[in-house]
Motif scaffolding. Structure first.
Motif, PDB file in Angstrom:
ATOM      1  N   ALA A   1     117.070  44.222 120.642  1.00  0.00           N
ATOM      2  CA  ALA A   1     118.389  43.600 120.703  1.00  0.00           C
ATOM      3  C   ALA A   1     118.572  42.535 119.641  1.00  0.00           C
ATOM      4  N   GLY A   2     117.453  41.999 119.122  1.00  0.00           N
ATOM      5  CA  GLY A   2     117.541  40.994 118.069  1.00  0.00           C
ATOM      6  C   GLY A   2     117.729  39.582 118.586  1.00  0.00           C
ATOM      7  N   ALA A   3     118.272  39.420 119.798  1.00  0.00           N
ATOM      8  CA  ALA A   3     118.559  38.086 120.301  1.00  0.00           C
ATOM      9  C   ALA A   3     117.328  37.424 120.890  1.00  0.00           C
ATOM     10  N   GLY A   4     116.330  38.224 121.294  1.00  0.00           N
ATOM     11  CA  GLY A   4     115.119  37.652 121.869  1.00  0.00           C
ATOM     12  C   GLY A   4     115.399  36.960 123.190  1.00  0.00           C
ATOM     13  N   LEU A   5     114.611  35.912 123.485  1.00  0.00           N
ATOM     14  CA  LEU A   5     114.764  35.217 124.761  1.00  0.00           C
ATOM     15  C   LEU A   5     116.086  34.473 124.855  1.00  0.00           C
ATOM     16  N   ALA A   6     116.622  34.041 123.697  1.00  0.00           N
ATOM     17  CA  ALA A   6     117.877  33.292 123.711  1.00  0.00           C
ATOM     18  C   ALA A   6     119.014  34.129 124.273  1.00  0.00           C
ATOM     19  N   GLY A   7     118.923  35.441 124.111  1.00  0.00           N
ATOM     20  CA  GLY A   7     119.978  36.307 124.603  1.00  0.00           C
ATOM     21  C   GLY A   7     119.774  36.788 126.020  1.00  0.00           C
ATOM     22  N   TYR A   8     118.674  36.353 126.653  1.00  0.00           N
ATOM     23  CA  TYR A   8     118.394  36.824 128.014  1.00  0.00           C
ATOM     24  C   TYR A   8     119.009  35.870 129.042  1.00  0.00           C
ATOM     25  N   LYS A   9     119.718  36.443 129.973  1.00  0.00           N
ATOM     26  CA  LYS A   9     120.268  35.679 131.089  1.00  0.00           C
ATOM     27  C   LYS A   9     120.501  36.632 132.241  1.00  0.00           C
ATOM     28  N   MET A  10     120.176  36.186 133.428  1.00  0.00           N
ATOM     29  CA  MET A  10     120.385  37.037 134.592  1.00  0.00           C
ATOM     30  C   MET A  10     121.870  37.333 134.768  1.00  0.00           C
ATOM     31  N   ASN A  11     122.199  38.578 134.873  1.00  0.00           N
ATOM     32  CA  ASN A  11     123.587  38.971 135.102  1.00  0.00           C
ATOM     33  C   ASN A  11     123.970  38.877 136.576  1.00  0.00           C
ATOM     34  N   LYS A  12     122.969  38.938 137.435  1.00  0.00           N
ATOM     35  CA  LYS A  12     123.215  38.817 138.861  1.00  0.00           C
ATOM     36  C   LYS A  12     121.988  38.195 139.521  1.00  0.00           C
ATOM     37  N   ARG A  13     122.168  37.786 140.722  1.00  0.00           N
ATOM     38  CA  ARG A  13     121.084  37.137 141.465  1.00  0.00           C
ATOM     39  C   ARG A  13     119.906  38.087 141.644  1.00  0.00           C
ATOM     40  N   VAL A  14     118.693  37.565 141.390  1.00  0.00           N
ATOM     41  CA  VAL A  14     117.470  38.351 141.567  1.00  0.00           C
ATOM     42  C   VAL A  14     116.695  37.769 142.744  1.00  0.00           C
ATOM     43  N   GLY A  15     116.718  38.478 143.873  1.00  0.00           N
ATOM     44  CA  GLY A  15     116.037  37.978 145.057  1.00  0.00           C
ATOM     45  C   GLY A  15     116.606  36.632 145.474  1.00  0.00           C
ATOM     46  N   ALA A  16     115.722  35.639 145.586  1.00  0.00           N
ATOM     47  CA  ALA A  16     116.158  34.297 145.971  1.00  0.00           C
ATOM     48  C   ALA A  16     116.535  33.439 144.768  1.00  0.00           C
ATOM     49  N   ILE A  17     116.359  33.955 143.558  1.00  0.00           N
ATOM     50  CA  ILE A  17     116.589  33.173 142.345  1.00  0.00           C
ATOM     51  C   ILE A  17     118.071  33.134 142.011  1.00  0.00           C
ATOM     52  N   GLU A  18     118.601  31.933 141.826  1.00  0.00           N
ATOM     53  CA  GLU A  18     120.008  31.758 141.488  1.00  0.00           C
ATOM     54  C   GLU A  18     120.213  31.530 139.998  1.00  0.00           C
ATOM     55  N   GLN A  19     119.236  30.912 139.323  1.00  0.00           N
ATOM     56  CA  GLN A  19     119.415  30.533 137.916  1.00  0.00           C
ATOM     57  C   GLN A  19     118.133  30.800 137.138  1.00  0.00           C
ATOM     58  N   PHE A  20     118.287  31.471 136.001  1.00  0.00           N
ATOM     59  CA  PHE A  20     117.128  31.794 135.167  1.00  0.00           C
ATOM     60  C   PHE A  20     117.633  32.164 133.776  1.00  0.00           C
ATOM     61  N   GLU A  21     117.394  31.307 132.795  1.00  0.00           N
ATOM     62  CA  GLU A  21     117.780  31.586 131.416  1.00  0.00           C
ATOM     63  C   GLU A  21     116.946  30.712 130.469  1.00  0.00           C
ATOM     64  N   PHE A  22     117.045  31.004 129.180  1.00  0.00           N
ATOM     65  CA  PHE A  22     116.257  30.283 128.180  1.00  0.00           C
ATOM     66  C   PHE A  22     117.179  29.534 127.225  1.00  0.00           C
ATOM     67  N   LEU A  23     116.830  28.281 126.943  1.00  0.00           N
ATOM     68  CA  LEU A  23     117.542  27.487 125.952  1.00  0.00           C
ATOM     69  C   LEU A  23     116.622  27.247 124.762  1.00  0.00           C
ATOM     70  N   PRO A  24     117.107  27.460 123.536  1.00  0.00           N
ATOM     71  CA  PRO A  24     116.248  27.243 122.359  1.00  0.00           C
ATOM     72  C   PRO A  24     115.970  25.761 122.132  1.00  0.00           C
ATOM     73  N   LEU A  25     114.728  25.452 121.795  1.00  0.00           N
ATOM     74  CA  LEU A  25     114.327  24.094 121.418  1.00  0.00           C
ATOM     75  C   LEU A  25     114.159  23.956 119.909  1.00  0.00           C
ATOM     76  N   SER A  26     114.104  25.094 119.213  1.00  0.00           N
ATOM     77  CA  SER A  26     113.958  25.085 117.758  1.00  0.00           C
ATOM     78  C   SER A  26     114.806  26.206 117.185  1.00  0.00           C
ATOM     79  N   SER A  27     115.092  26.121 115.903  1.00  0.00           N
ATOM     80  CA  SER A  27     115.921  27.129 115.253  1.00  0.00           C
ATOM     81  C   SER A  27     115.053  28.143 114.525  1.00  0.00           C
ATOM     82  N   GLY A  28     115.635  29.285 114.202  1.00  0.00           N
ATOM     83  CA  GLY A  28     114.930  30.288 113.423  1.00  0.00           C
ATOM     84  C   GLY A  28     114.128  31.245 114.278  1.00  0.00           C
ATOM     85  N   LYS A  29     113.616  32.289 113.613  1.00  0.00           N
ATOM     86  CA  LYS A  29     112.782  33.290 114.255  1.00  0.00           C
ATOM     87  C   LYS A  29     111.376  33.214 113.676  1.00  0.00           C
TER      88      LYS A  29
END
Length: 530
Positions: free
Chosen positions: A248-276
């Motif tokens: 997909a090219g976006a890596g972890l930055a592009g990953y976000k739960m589209n719907k609730r997974v089990g008991a988990i309500e929130q799960f996503e990644f925020l970049p701390l640095s730029s570049g690949k």
């Protein structure tokens, strides 16, 4: 520092030849096959011995043998040497490591320093479109043997990664501006390091802007085959890049739960640095509180440079509730009686429920419920993190994990989930746990360590009274990783006493604030070896 020992001639070269003035004609020709036959044999032998020492378990057998067989072919050695290399891999002849080291140091190409070996191993490890965590740890190990600075590997990997990616993705003006500012500060150091790595003997030539072109082109050409940059647009080049950085090219930055997974309500990644980059670091925050540490990114502002960095955003509603409960707990202990009881508890190291002062137990209900909820949620988040890594959302790149408190617990359950699945070796490179509220028994960690290629750093503090109090309901576990060292006889396990950076008054809470001043804040995936 370099200038005090050698003369540097600054040149501006814009062409893209390799060291001998020609494009890379075949994989490995840039460095490995330019060594003499004894040098190539010593190179393969040293890697064989190192592989046998670093990855001894049966679960790594296939990786060891395939890596060795591929390296022999990469270096142009005759297949008749494989039985000998296999013996080195099995642990025979390990005393000859010093001899192999000496032979390589005598190679003209590797003078004054042996950094071309690091370049060649990186290129070889990437040639199939994946960068196994075990392969990267081997590169770090060999670099350490030849006293190549960890920063060199970081700089070379970043430059090579940028070269491989080319103009694959469009960047915003803000990203380009930030990248230019960053580049101005490091360009000369990077080019000097690369120049020092690839030109052997005589006067070392450091080159300005154009230096990266011919030197990194050799590495990119070795990975992609003949044509180097031209191969980026080929089907093979696109396949390698898609595999390495994620389709997909976006890596972890592009990953976000589209719907609730089990008991988990929130799960996503925020970049701390730029570049690949060619490797990824994921930081996991343990709780949220008011003030300076109200965001997931805040505790990691002083995290040393270690590739592509992200922080995991998870269950913020519950982590904030826990932070508020801890604040209320501490505010309720301002009386002299409670202070004396607290002082007694800290000094005596009491961590069992039966001996906690009554004044402290009286306010336990304030925190027990949010703590219990977060313990449960962190386990579920850890399992989901394992699924994300196993599905290679980050591409086929090594991942290092660092977390404190409940963030360390997330990582613990992530490793547990990976260890329960076959074929998950080679994903996780290094792990750093600070004040982890998890089981610290060696039996449990013996299994978990099998899916970690590099180091497991357990930062603990015996005087962490708050962790002991919060974890008192699990008193059946005599050993808690955040309170005691983990007694595991394994080269991966490193126990670090954080008593000097965890204050007794706030105890467990000061683990996150101590990240800014403690050695742990600079425990990147590359300097853990040293």
């Amino acid at each position: 520092d370099f200038g005090t020992r050698r003369t540097y001639v600054l040149l501006n070269i814009s062409a893209e030849p390799t060291l001998n003035g020609e494009g890379p004609s075949e994989p490995g020709s840039a460095v490995g096959r330019q060594l003499s036959e004894p040098g190539r044999f010593a190179f393969a032998a040293l890697c064989s011995v190192s592989l046998g020492q670093l990855f001894q378990g049966a679960e790594h057998r296939c990786f060891r043998e395939q890596y060795l067989q591929g390296l022999v072919q990469w270096l142009g050695l005759d297949e008749s040497v494989l039985p000998v290399m296999g013996a080195f891999l099995a642990g025979l002849g390990s005393e000859g490591s010093d001899t192999f080291h000496s032979v390589l140091q005598g190679e003209q190409l590797l003078r004054p320093v042996a950094t071309p070996i690091v370049q060649d191993l990186v290129s070889f490890s990437l040639k199939d479109g994946q960068y196994d965590a075990r392969a990267r740890f081997l590169v770090r190990h060999v670099a350490c043997l030849f006293r190549v600075p960890p920063q060199y590997l970081e700089e070379y990997e970043e430059t090579l990664g940028e070269r491989l990616r080319g103009q694959e993705t469009e960047e915003t003006e803000e990203e380009l501006s930030r990248q230019r500012r960053k580049e101005r500060g490091r360009k000369l150091r990077r080019y000097l390091l690369i120049g020092l790595a690839t030109i052997g003997g005589g006067t070392v030539i450091g080159v300005t802007g154009g230096l990266a072109a011919p030197l990194v082109a050799a590495g990119a050409g070795a990975v992609l085959g003949a044509g180097g940059a031209a191969a980026l647009g080929s089907a093979a080049g696109i396949a390698i890049m898609a595999s390495l950085f994620g389709a997909a090219g976006a890596g972890l930055a592009g990953y976000k739960m589209n719907k609730r997974v089990g008991a988990i309500e929130q799960f996503e990644f925020l970049p701390l640095s730029s570049g690949k980059h060619l490797h990824v670091t994921v930081a996991v925050t343990g709780w949220l509180c008011s003030g300076k540490y109200s965001s997931f990114q805040a505790p990691w502002s002083s995290l040393g440079p270690c590739g592509e960095q992200y922080c995991l955003v998870w269950e913020s509603r519950f982590l904030r509730a826990l932070g508020s409960a801890v604040d209320s707990l501490l505010d309720g202990l301002v009386s002299m009686v409670a202070q004396e009881a607290l002082k007694y508890t800290v000094l005596s190291g009491i961590v069992t429920a039966l001996t906690w002062p009554a004044s402290l137990l009286a306010v336990a209900s304030v925190i027990d419920n949010p703590w219990g909820v977060c313990l449960s949620r962190s386990a579920e988040v850890g399992k989901h993190l394992a699924q994300v890594l196993r599905s290679r959302q980050q591409g086929k790149r090594p991942v290092s994990l660092i977390g404190f408190s409940l963030g360390a617990r997330v990582i613990y359950f992530c490793l547990q989930e990976l260890a329960n699945e076959k074929g998950c070796e080679g994903i996780v490179e290094d792990v750093v746990l600070l004040g982890a509220p998890v089981d610290g028994s060696s039996k449990q960690w013996e299994k978990l360590s099998q899916v970690v290629a590099g180091r497991i750093v357990n930062g603990y503090c015996r005087g962490d009274w708050l962790l002991g109090f919060l974890y008192r309901s699990s008193s059946a576990q005599l050993s808690v990783a955040g309170l005691h060292p983990i007694s595991l006889n394994d080269r991966r396990m490193i126990n670090v006493d954080l008593s000097s950076v965890v204050s007794a008054d706030s105890s467990h809470l000061s683990v996150s604030s101590g990240l800014e001043s403690s050695p742990a804040s600079h425990m990147t995936s590359d300097n853990l070896t040293s």
